[in-house]
Design an enzyme around this catalytic site. Structure first.
Site: not given
Ligand SMILES: [Zn+2]
Length: 347
Positions: A127, A164, A166, A251
């Site tokens: 991120h 991931d 996200h 995740d």
């Molecule tokens: Zn994540």
């Protein structure tokens, strides 16, 4: 030297995020304990990272942002955003996390027998954008490693896959205009950080070199395998990466407390088989994984173990007659295919 490696350092435990924060030292302890118990740490080459230099961090991040992290750490810590605390040691440990992925790529470039390395690092990175840290991430470890491969070794085509849960907004931003790095992300959508819709395809010379596969909540092993086999595999065959990098977050696991996907620990081993095969076909096997998220301790330990079983397996991956995915996943993959086929003919 063995053909599979693991990067780890006890200092990664010293990045303290505060009581109750999901991105905590226990994550790495749980993974290492499981790998020890299964004898995996004895089957792989154990590699110790060095800190990335400020210059190497600067491959991706702006000097003002690097200084901000350094000063905040030196003054005792603070918050980079609402989710991203840093402690007095965080600057140094974030350098060591980026250095962990650099150690992995350097080892593979310098040791012809070494093929696969999983860098078990924290803080995570995908991120972190060139100008700011967010979402538990300080420096974009995988993006820095990709730039290092370009600058240090003249590598011209790098695949960064990211499973991931996200979207890796920071990695996308770093290479948005860059046709030498193909960024391919599978993620829950809509979800944090809000980016990653399928129309985000890169810009300028980089148009077509960002591929986003926004998946509905509830996507399971079959759905991920379907997306990998029908989108990533054909594009990779055409792009022919000289090096494969993977942002490995655990995740999407069904037991993860933050997200809503239904991937099993076994599933992560199957996904690793697919990407390992892409590396075998295209990049002489060269494949580095970097840990990103994943917040259920037993889920991430079991998932990391499944990944190493795949990496260590000498035999051909079990054939992937995956069960049929849910219709919502199939039709989403079709939507992505329509966009991607403007840029890639083999899809
Ligand atoms: Zn994540």
């Amino acid at each position: 030297m063995k053909s599979t490696g693991l990067v780890y350092h006890d200092s990664y435990l010293r990045h303290y995020t505060g009581r109750g924060h999901p991105e905590r030292a226990e994550r790495l302890l749980a993974i290492m304990k499981k790998l020890d118990a299964e004898g995996i740490t004895r089957s792989v080459e154990l590699l110790s990272p060095l800190k990335a230099s400020r210059e190497q961090i600067g491959y991706v991040h702006q000097g003002a942002y690097i200084s901000k992290v350094e000063v905040m750490s030196a003054r005792g810590g603070g918050m980079l955003d609402a989710d991203t605390p840093i402690c007095p040691d965080s600057f140094e440990i974030a350098l060591l996390a980026a250095g962990g992925v650099l150690k992995a790529v350097d080892t593979i470039m310098e040791e012809p027998t070494m093929k696969h390395i999983f860098a078990l690092i924290r803080p995570p990175g995908h991120h972190a954008t060139p100008s700011r840290g967010m979402g538990f991430c300080i420096f974009n470890n995988i993006a820095i490693a990709a730039e290092h491969l370009k600058r240090e070794y003249g590598i011209k085509r790098i695949l960064i896959a990211d499973w991931d849960v996200h979207h890796g907004n920071g990695t996308q931003e770093a290479f948005l205009n860059d046709p030498s790095v193909l960024y391919f992300s599978l993620h829950q959508y809509p979800y944090y950080p809000g980016t990653g819709w399928l129309t985000e395809v890169g810009k300028g010379a980089g148009e077509g070199y960002t591929i986003n596969v926004p998946l509905p909540a509830g996507t399971d092993d079959a759905g991920y395998l379907y997306a990998l086999n029908n989108l990533l595999v054909p594009v990779a065959r055409e792009f022919k990466p000289e090096f494969v990098l993977l942002s490995a977050g655990f995740d999407p696991h069904i037991d993860d407390p933050l997200a809503s996907m239904k991937v099993t620990s076994h599933g992560f081993g199957l996904f690793t088989d697919v990407i390992k095969e892409i590396a075998a076909e295209n990049s002489n096997g060269r494949f580095v994984m970097a840990l990103e998220g994943g917040y259920n301790l037993s889920a991430i330990a079991e998932s990391a173990s499944a990944v190493f079983h795949s990496l260590l397996s000498e035999t051909e991956a079990e054939h992937r007659e995956a069960p049929t995915p849910a219709e919502v996943v199939k039709s989403r993959v079709e939507e992505v295919r329509e966009v991607v086929s403007r840029y890639w003919s083999m899809i």
